[in-house]
Write an enzyme that holds these catalytic residues in place. Structure first.
Site, PDB file in Angstrom:
ATOM      1  N   GLU A  79       0.839  -1.195   0.000  1.00  0.00           N
ATOM      2  CA  GLU A  79       0.000   0.000   0.000  1.00  0.00           C
ATOM      3  C   GLU A  79       0.877   1.248   0.000  1.00  0.00           C
ATOM      4  O   GLU A  79       0.378   2.346   0.162  1.00  0.00           O
ATOM      5  CB  GLU A  79      -0.989  -0.023   1.159  1.00  0.00           C
ATOM      6  CG  GLU A  79      -0.422   0.066   2.527  1.00  0.00           C
ATOM      7  CD  GLU A  79      -1.528   0.074   3.587  1.00  0.00           C
ATOM      8  OE1 GLU A  79      -1.755  -0.994   4.165  1.00  0.00           O
ATOM      9  OE2 GLU A  79      -2.139   1.124   3.826  1.00  0.00           O
ATOM     10  N   CYS A 111      -3.670  -3.490   4.218  1.00  0.00           N
ATOM     11  CA  CYS A 111      -2.827  -4.559   4.777  1.00  0.00           C
ATOM     12  C   CYS A 111      -3.322  -5.948   4.418  1.00  0.00           C
ATOM     13  O   CYS A 111      -2.676  -6.944   4.748  1.00  0.00           O
ATOM     14  CB  CYS A 111      -2.754  -4.420   6.293  1.00  0.00           C
ATOM     15  SG  CYS A 111      -2.261  -2.781   6.795  1.00  0.00           S
ATOM     16  N   HIS A 233      -3.045 -10.052  11.968  1.00  0.00           N
ATOM     17  CA  HIS A 233      -2.468  -8.821  11.416  1.00  0.00           C
ATOM     18  C   HIS A 233      -2.003  -7.987  12.612  1.00  0.00           C
ATOM     19  O   HIS A 233      -2.730  -7.863  13.606  1.00  0.00           O
ATOM     20  CB  HIS A 233      -3.502  -8.058  10.585  1.00  0.00           C
ATOM     21  CG  HIS A 233      -3.047  -6.677  10.242  1.00  0.00           C
ATOM     22  ND1 HIS A 233      -1.846  -6.448   9.600  1.00  0.00           N
ATOM     23  CD2 HIS A 233      -3.586  -5.451  10.500  1.00  0.00           C
ATOM     24  CE1 HIS A 233      -1.682  -5.141   9.465  1.00  0.00           C
ATOM     25  NE2 HIS A 233      -2.713  -4.519  10.001  1.00  0.00           N
TER      26      HIS A 233
HETATM   27  N1  CAA Z   1       1.477   3.114  30.660  1.00  0.00           N
HETATM   28  C1  CAA Z   1       0.817   2.034  30.188  1.00  0.00           C
HETATM   29  N2  CAA Z   1      -0.206   2.117  29.269  1.00  0.00           N
HETATM   30  C2  CAA Z   1      -0.536   3.351  28.845  1.00  0.00           C
HETATM   31  C3  CAA Z   1       0.107   4.516  29.302  1.00  0.00           C
HETATM   32  C4  CAA Z   1       1.167   4.363  30.249  1.00  0.00           C
HETATM   33  N3  CAA Z   1       1.820   5.400  30.733  1.00  0.00           N
HETATM   34  N4  CAA Z   1      -0.452   5.574  28.682  1.00  0.00           N
HETATM   35  C5  CAA Z   1      -1.419   5.099  27.866  1.00  0.00           C
HETATM   36  N5  CAA Z   1      -1.473   3.753  27.959  1.00  0.00           N
HETATM   37  C6  CAA Z   1      -2.351   2.830  27.256  1.00  0.00           C
HETATM   38  C7  CAA Z   1      -3.777   3.326  27.137  1.00  0.00           C
HETATM   39  O1  CAA Z   1      -4.523   3.073  28.318  1.00  0.00           O
HETATM   40  C8  CAA Z   1      -4.256   2.526  25.958  1.00  0.00           C
HETATM   41  O2  CAA Z   1      -4.578   1.228  26.360  1.00  0.00           O
HETATM   42  P1  CAA Z   1      -6.020   0.604  26.014  1.00  0.00           P
HETATM   43  O3  CAA Z   1      -6.086   0.583  24.502  1.00  0.00           O
HETATM   44  O4  CAA Z   1      -5.959  -0.750  26.612  1.00  0.00           O
HETATM   45  O5  CAA Z   1      -7.025   1.515  26.599  1.00  0.00           O
HETATM   46  C9  CAA Z   1      -3.009   2.432  25.066  1.00  0.00           C
HETATM   47  O6  CAA Z   1      -1.892   2.749  25.905  1.00  0.00           O
HETATM   48  C10 CAA Z   1      -2.993   3.397  23.900  1.00  0.00           C
HETATM   49  O7  CAA Z   1      -3.267   4.668  24.416  1.00  0.00           O
HETATM   50  P2  CAA Z   1      -4.306   5.610  23.659  1.00  0.00           P
HETATM   51  O8  CAA Z   1      -5.558   4.859  23.392  1.00  0.00           O
HETATM   52  O9  CAA Z   1      -4.401   6.893  24.397  1.00  0.00           O
HETATM   53  O10 CAA Z   1      -3.473   5.810  22.321  1.00  0.00           O
HETATM   54  P3  CAA Z   1      -3.695   6.798  21.137  1.00  0.00           P
HETATM   55  O11 CAA Z   1      -5.115   7.190  21.017  1.00  0.00           O
HETATM   56  O12 CAA Z   1      -2.696   7.888  21.235  1.00  0.00           O
HETATM   57  O13 CAA Z   1      -3.268   5.854  19.913  1.00  0.00           O
HETATM   58  C11 CAA Z   1      -4.176   4.369  18.238  1.00  0.00           C
HETATM   59  C12 CAA Z   1      -3.800   4.533  19.710  1.00  0.00           C
HETATM   60  C13 CAA Z   1      -5.382   5.261  17.956  1.00  0.00           C
HETATM   61  C14 CAA Z   1      -4.534   2.930  17.926  1.00  0.00           C
HETATM   62  C15 CAA Z   1      -2.977   4.829  17.374  1.00  0.00           C
HETATM   63  O14 CAA Z   1      -1.856   4.030  17.649  1.00  0.00           O
HETATM   64  C16 CAA Z   1      -3.260   4.813  15.888  1.00  0.00           C
HETATM   65  O15 CAA Z   1      -3.932   5.695  15.344  1.00  0.00           O
HETATM   66  N6  CAA Z   1      -2.678   3.815  15.187  1.00  0.00           N
HETATM   67  C17 CAA Z   1      -2.796   3.685  13.752  1.00  0.00           C
HETATM   68  C18 CAA Z   1      -4.072   2.963  13.343  1.00  0.00           C
HETATM   69  C19 CAA Z   1      -4.013   1.501  13.668  1.00  0.00           C
HETATM   70  O16 CAA Z   1      -2.984   0.892  13.805  1.00  0.00           O
HETATM   71  N7  CAA Z   1      -5.204   0.886  13.773  1.00  0.00           N
HETATM   72  C20 CAA Z   1      -5.305  -0.547  14.033  1.00  0.00           C
HETATM   73  C21 CAA Z   1      -6.501  -1.168  13.372  1.00  0.00           C
HETATM   74  S1  CAA Z   1      -6.477  -0.771  11.607  1.00  0.00           S
HETATM   75  C22 CAA Z   1      -5.327  -1.836  10.941  1.00  0.00           C
HETATM   76  O17 CAA Z   1      -4.968  -2.794  11.554  1.00  0.00           O
HETATM   77  C23 CAA Z   1      -4.754  -1.532   9.596  1.00  0.00           C
HETATM   78  C24 CAA Z   1      -3.383  -0.982   9.775  1.00  0.00           C
HETATM   79  O18 CAA Z   1      -2.413  -1.749   9.758  1.00  0.00           O
HETATM   80  C25 CAA Z   1      -3.217   0.449   9.999  1.00  0.00           C
END
Ligand code: CAA
Length: 390
Positions: A79, A111, A233
């Site tokens: 991609e 993916c 994945h």
């Molecule tokens: N210590 C331990 N854990 C902590 C922490 C700390 N100090 N601070 C935060 N965390 C935890 C949070 O509690 C959270 O855990 P949970 O999910 O269990 O609640 C985790 O860390 C992540 O924190 P946030 O939810 O606040 O993270 P975020 O919103 O900043 O980012 C995300 C998370 C939105 C998934 C981001 O990584 C993202 O946008 N990723 C890209 C999209 C993606 O990968 N999507 C996956 C499905 S789509 C797919 O699979 C296709 C692909 O390849 C992209």
């Protein structure tokens, strides 16, 4: 007749950023990355690596071993393609000096395209007895600097030889698959970084898993206890674990978190330190499982869940073949991962911002450490590649 993955080879760039370094730059607790999303390092491609060099370097060990002689189909899944018209696999075909009697195309569905490639390759081998197909997944995962997705970036390629009587994994014929038109992650042609609705994407990933599983279960009558390991994945390792927990809970499987995680753990080792490899992420997981599992997995059935945003999900399975360990490239993968160079934050940002020139001029790129092939420059809008093979 058994058909499946006969050989598998993985390649990633020689450079990485430790997410503790990124955490300092973003003023975030590093545990959010290490524990919260389950990622420790992200692979970063230098300016002279792209999906062609990553893919060719992944396939090179198979060529060197004389395994590609009967290949008449190359499916290049990505991609992060480099051209709207020409398939990246044709450059790889040239760099590897493969036979001219070969079909080459590029596949895209986020993916998921690596799995589309694998299933199509199986169809090709069934239709052309004795012939083989080469599926290459190759991607550079890029999100905007400072965005939530940034810490999940990575890069890498997997080359899989698909053949009859495979020496690694025979793929079962049954599959559950699911498509829905959603906007959870996408990259318009005018952008070099993905756009993503992160939280929504994690929900759609799980929804497509449950729907795919439902079909697979109805087709096969199997239950989760029929699997010895799972490969999901892996956009980030926590996503795979969470999805598996959700599936187990939905099916009322009585397992502890530790028991559930143990069935995924070996498959997450490489991704935790390379980051998302998009089309190949699940196959990086398979490579990691085969290379690093201490237990001999001969004869064991593996469950696979492939997901591509947009979206397509597929649950399928395969059986690991007796004697598979003899045909792995585990030492080479370990060596590559251990010898990578760590980047400072500033080096990472400089590489991130280094754009491929678009003015049609003549450019020679600085030489970084690469595999056997490098993207050496660009001339009149044509990419130039160099083989370092002696
Ligand atoms: N210590 C331990 N854990 C902590 C922490 C700390 N100090 N601070 C935060 N965390 C935890 C949070 O509690 C959270 O855990 P949970 O999910 O269990 O609640 C985790 O860390 C992540 O924190 P946030 O939810 O606040 O993270 P975020 O919103 O900043 O980012 C995300 C998370 C939105 C998934 C981001 O990584 C993202 O946008 N990723 C890209 C999209 C993606 O990968 N999507 C996956 C499905 S789509 C797919 O699979 C296709 C692909 O390849 C992209």
């Amino acid at each position: 007749m058994k058909i499946g993955i006969d050989r598998i080879s993985f390649y990633t760039s020689n450079y990485f950023v430790d997410l503790k370094t990124l955490a300092v730059a973003r003023s975030v607790d590093s545990d959010k990355y290490y524990l919260g999303i389950g990622q420790e390092k992200m692979g970063i491609p230098p300016p002279d690596e792209d999906v062609v060099t990553l893919g060719a370097s992944a396939a090179w060990p198979l060529m060197r071993d004389g395994e590609l002689d009967d290949v008449e189909l190359i499916l290049f899944a990505t991609e992060s393609g480099i051209d709207q018209s020409k398939a990246a696999g044709i450059y790889v075909h040239g760099l590897l000096e493969m036979n001219a009697r070969c079909r080459v195309v590029e596949l895209k569905q986020a993916c998921y395209s690596g799995t589309a490639g694998l299933q199509m390759a199986i169809g090709f081998v069934a239709r052309n007895p004795g012939k083989k197909a080469l599926v290459i997944t190759s991607d550079v995962a890029r999100y905007e600097l400072g965005s939530p997705g940034e810490a999940t970036q990575g890069c890498g390629a997997v080359a899989m030889l698909v053949a009859e009587q495979p020496r690694l994994v025979a793929i079962d014929p049954e599959s559950g698959y699911y498509t829905e038109d959603v906007m959870d992650f996408w990259r318009p042609n005018y952008r070099s970084e993905a756009l993503v609705d992160g939280k929504y994407s994690t929900m759609v990933y799980i929804h497509a898993l449950l729907e795919s599983w439902k079909q697979y279960e109805a087709l096969t009558g199997r239950s989760l206890s029929d699997f010895d390991r799972f490969c999901y994945h892996i956009p980030f390792t926590k996503m795979a674990e969470k999805a598996h927990h959700k599936l187990c809970r939905k099916l009322k499987v009585e397992s502890s978190k530790e028991q559930m995680d143990a069935l995924l753990e070996e498959s997450l080792r490489y991704s935790r330190i390379t980051g998302n490899c998009y089309a190949g992420s699940m196959y990086v997981g398979l490579t990691s499982l085969l290379d690093t599992a201490e237990e001999d997995l001969s004869g064991r059935r593996i469950g696979f869940y492939s997901y591509g945003s947009g979206c397509v999900g597929e649950f399928f399975s395969g059986v690991i073949q007796p004697g598979y360990r003899e045909f792995l490239h585990a030492d080479q993968h370990r060596n590559l991962l251990e010898k990578r160079t760590e980047l400072t934050y500033q080096q990472y940002e400089d590489i991130f911002n280094y754009g491929v020139p678009t003015d049609g001029g003549e450019y020679v790129f600085p030489q970084y450490k690469t595999g056997p092939f490098r993207f050496s420059g660009i001339s009149q809008h044509k990419r130039e590649y160099e083989s370092l093979v002696e």
